[in-house]
Design an enzyme around this catalytic site. Structure first.
Site, PDB file in Angstrom:
ATOM      1  N   GLU A   1       0.829  -1.218   0.000  1.00 29.30           N
ATOM      2  CA  GLU A   1       0.000   0.000   0.000  1.00 29.30           C
ATOM      3  C   GLU A   1       0.858   1.260   0.000  1.00 29.30           C
ATOM      4  O   GLU A   1       0.523   2.257  -0.643  1.00 29.30           O
ATOM      5  CB  GLU A   1      -0.935  -0.018   1.220  1.00 29.30           C
ATOM      6  CG  GLU A   1      -2.015  -1.083   1.076  1.00 29.30           C
ATOM      7  CD  GLU A   1      -2.834  -1.277   2.347  1.00 29.30           C
ATOM      8  OE1 GLU A   1      -2.243  -1.736   3.348  1.00 29.30           O
ATOM      9  OE2 GLU A   1      -4.027  -0.967   2.342  1.00 29.30           O
TER      10      GLU A   1
ATOM     11  N   GLU B   1      -3.852  -9.486   3.326  1.00 29.69           N
ATOM     12  CA  GLU B   1      -4.598  -9.233   4.569  1.00 29.69           C
ATOM     13  C   GLU B   1      -5.752 -10.208   4.777  1.00 29.69           C
ATOM     14  O   GLU B   1      -6.049 -10.602   5.906  1.00 29.69           O
ATOM     15  CB  GLU B   1      -5.133  -7.793   4.569  1.00 29.69           C
ATOM     16  CG  GLU B   1      -4.090  -6.717   4.833  1.00 29.69           C
ATOM     17  CD  GLU B   1      -3.359  -6.255   3.585  1.00 29.69           C
ATOM     18  OE1 GLU B   1      -3.417  -6.958   2.544  1.00 29.69           O
ATOM     19  OE2 GLU B   1      -2.723  -5.189   3.637  1.00 29.69           O
TER      20      GLU B   1
END
Ligand code: 3HC
Length: 703
Positions: free
Chosen positions: A106, A126
């Site tokens: 990210e 995730e």
């Protein structure tokens, strides 16, 4: 310790993440990144910033150990950090080496440009931790890589090669072969400055949905429903990407933040994060240095060319290790080798391997009928019939022929490894390796540490297990080790519930609703009711009482020749691939109940789940107390990787911790009372469970 280094190369500031082993983005790392960025931004000589890593990977993402407290959300949290990086007024170039995962990925998406090493992998894993990317990944990745690729990455958690993201235009450049990434990144930054390249901000981009069919997300949900069944986070991932297609960036990020917090608070997230750390902890053995020198394993022998031996051999040749399969019976050997070859052909047809990979694996496969041909191997795994006298005979021979220093492993699911080791002159070289069937597919490997197993033998076996892509868990010696010993009370309780009036189908349904891959009746039919019968007979002295109540329905089915799927009838009737309920089982159960004086009644699904799962947990507590398993997490790893326990519940011991040990204890005591003599005999709480409740502790606290 400096977590981020700062260096000026002409007009380019180079920030390197330097926090081994994986540059995880804990609070102090986030603060260090932020302050180094501020330094670069304040320096008017700096025209661009390169964000790189000095380690073997770019970044493994958020610090998962912060998730059980408030630190993960402390400012600057990852989302704030990414927004800050994206909002800077100088060019930022991410240089991705090794891996960029989760928050690490990210962070790169918030940079203006990305250059990656050819071999780099980038992912948003995730979902495998029961959450979704929470630092803008669900909003920026679809904008940069397109919705389909982003959705696949986010909902599966699987990393992709940098090349794939280059093709999708989410990565701008790959470092050339043999070019040092950092130099390439600095050169790229200089080039961008010279070209007056624009700053980029995902807020200015929309997800391109022009090619997306109207029912795209609906279809995606349908196609992935089997893989995601029971899991909470995958649906949140899909919703977040849907939002990215509809909302401006800031609103999408706010939407993602809500979903992220929601997921973080679920028992599933705690369970999956527990498994992440447990898997890693399982490779560390109390009292043994992790730096213990391990033995080189370059050549392996497998004794026995049956299904198990063949499957075991495939693991090693897949990992590039030459492997000799030995069988004294030449015909059986030929059949076994032919089966291995056929398995590879099927894999090649299904596209799992290329022909070149198949050829390379098969070139490592050797076979022999002579023990003298394996005198130079570094490791032998015996995979012959599960009988002590046969295994001991093999070990006597191995002791005679194998070179000094060779590791002698026995593939056993129940037998006493000390007794096997005792027939050799080198018990320190003997270790147990319990592979699960099919051995080339199942991830779990129970490694049995016998009394005299040498430390380096144990650590070498653990490392080797990782090399062949197994999840190793060490067990002490007891009947059935961790996994099969625990299965025993679970099976017993199922058989008893059937006598009390629950049907096999009701039990299967209650347990699959709970999340198990299959319930005990279906599992027994698959494994063979004859197999479990013979195990009960052979181990009667050690662990099965001569009690007429015990597994009575299973014994009855065996007597009637109803061995399960293989004979077309067991708990169910099988016709081809179809299975249907068999009312006769309930008649047999009613007759047995009558004979044994058991009153039949309606049984709730809750009682089925509690009785089967709580006795499993109770046995787990006993195993922990005896030191057979080192940690409750080891038991969870065994159950989630070898016995189809739902990953989203984190294994039986984590499930128990989540419910509260006091409640488990109270329920066990409740059944102990309500089930009369049977309850008194089989529902006694394990002393460890009682102690932990007294101390207000969980299994996790017990190390
Ligand atoms: N947080 C905390 N610790 C981590 C970590 C992380 N993200 N990643 C790895 N570690 C720890 C491991 O627990 C292990 O610790 P130990 O030595 O004390 O046991 C050590 O780092 C080394 O890890 P591995 O043994 O797994 O090392 P490998 O080299 O085999 O693998 C890896 C490296 C591929 C990075 C692997 O560790 C991995 O997959 N890590 C997790 C990646 C991940 O899931 N990232 C997402 C995190 S959540 C997130 O980013 C949220 C964000 O969206 C807001």
């Amino acid at each position: 310790m400096t977590q981020v280094t700062y260096e000026l190369r002409n007009n380019i500031a180079v920030l390197q993440l330097s926090s081994p082993p994986v540059n995880s983005l804990g609070l102090s790392m986030r603060q260090a990144i932020m302050s180094n960025f501020q330094k670069a931004l304040a320096d008017e000589n700096v025209d661009a910033i390169v964000l790189a890593s000095s380690g073997s990977i770019f970044c493994g993402g958020a610090d998962i150990s912060e998730f059980d407290g408030d630190l993960a959300f402390a400012s600057p949290n990852l989302s704030e950090l990414c927004d800050f990086v994206e909002g800077t007024n100088k060019l930022v170039i991410a240089a991705i080496n090794g891996m960029a995962l989760g928050g690490g990925c990210e962070l790169t998406l918030a940079c203006d440009y990305r250059i990656a090493d050819k071999k780099a992998k980038i992912g948003l894993p995730e979902v495998q931790l029961g959450i979704l990317p929470g630092a803008g990944g669900t909003q920026r990745m679809p904008r940069l890589a397109g919705a389909p690729l982003a959705l696949e990455m986010i909902s599966s958690g699987k990393p992709v090669a940098a090349q794939k993201l280059l093709e999708a235009k989410a990565i701008d450049r790959l470092a050339l072969e043999d070019e040092a990434l950092l130099e390439a990144a600095v050169n790229y930054a200089e080039e961008l400055v010279a070209d007056d390249a624009p700053l980029r901000n995902c807020a200015d981009m929309a997800v391109d949905i022009s090619d997306l069919p109207e029912d795209y997300f609906f279809e995606f949900r349908r196609k992935t429903s089997a893989r995601t069944q029971g899991f909470y986070a995958p649906e949140q991932c899909i919703q977040a990407v849907e939002a990215a297609c509809a909302l401006p960036l800031a609103e999408g990020i706010a939407f993602e933040a809500n979903l992220f917090r929601d997921c973080m608070e679920t028992p599933q997230a705690r369970a999956q994060q527990h498994l992440f750390f447990s898997e890693r902890a399982a490779t560390k053995i109390p009292g043994i240095q992790s730096k213990t020198l391990i033995r080189p394993i370059n050549r392996v022998a497998v004794i026995g060319s049956g299904t198990m031996g063949g499957g075991i051999a495939m693991n090693f040749i897949n990992a590039g290790i030459e492997t000799v399969v030995l069988d004294l019976n030449a015909e059986a050997l030929e059949r076994g080798i032919a089966t291995i070859r056929r398995n590879y052909e099927i894999s090649a047809k299904k596209g799992r391997f290329t022909q070149a990979q198949v050829d390379s694996c098969l070139s490592l496969l050797k076979s022999t009928t002579e023990y003298s041909d394996i005198s130079d191997v570094d490791l032998v795994i015996e995979a012959v019939f599960e009988r002590m006298d046969i295994k001991q005979q093999v070990f006597k021979t191995l002791d005679e022929v194998c070179k000094p220093g060779a590791i002698l492993a026995t593939n056993t699911s129940t037998l006493d490894v000390n007794e096997i080791a005792a027939v050799t002159s080198r018990p320190e070289a003997v270790v147990g390796t319990h592979f699960f069937s099919p051995a080339n597919v199942m991830r779990l490997l129970e490694i049995v540490r016998a009394e005299k197993t040498a430390d380096d033998v144990l650590m070498t076996t653990i490392k080797l297990a990782q090399k062949i892509k197994k999840v190793p868990v060490v067990s002490g010696v007891c009947w059935g080790f961790i996994g099969n010993r625990m299965i025993e009370p679970y099976g017993r309780e199922t058989a008893r519930l059937i006598l009390e009036g629950a049907s096999p189908a009701q039990i299967d349904q209650a347990l699959t609703d709970f999340g198990l891959a299959m319930g005990f009746p279906s599992m027994a039919d698959l494994a063979g009711i004859d197999v479990s019968y013979l195990i009960r007979q052979e181990n009667a002295e050690a662990c099965y009482p001569r009690d007429p109540h015990y597994a009575a329905i299973l014994d009855k089915l065996y007597e009637l020749g109803r061995y399960g799927q293989k004979s077309g009838r067991g708990f169910y009737i099988y016709e081809g691939r179809d299975k249907r309920e068999d009312p006769e089982v309930m008649t047999l159960a009613a007759d047995l109940a009558n004979e044994l004086g058991i009153k039949q009644r309606a049984i709730t699904d809750q009682e089925i789940v509690e009785r089967t799962m709580y006795v499993l947990i109770n046995e787990g507590a006993q195993i922990l107390d005896e030191g057979i398993a080192y940690r409750s997490g080891d038991i969870d790893i065994v159950y989630c990787n070898g016995y189809g326990f739902p990953i989203f519940k984190g294994g039986p011991m984590q499930f128990a911790d989540e419910i509260g040990l006091d409640k488990i204890l109270a329920a066990l005591n409740g059944y102990r009372q309500s089930l009369g003599d049977y309850g008194e005999e089989w529902f006694k709480p394990a002393p460890l469970l009682e102690r932990l409740v007294e101390q207000n502790k969980s299994f996790k606290d017990y190390q």
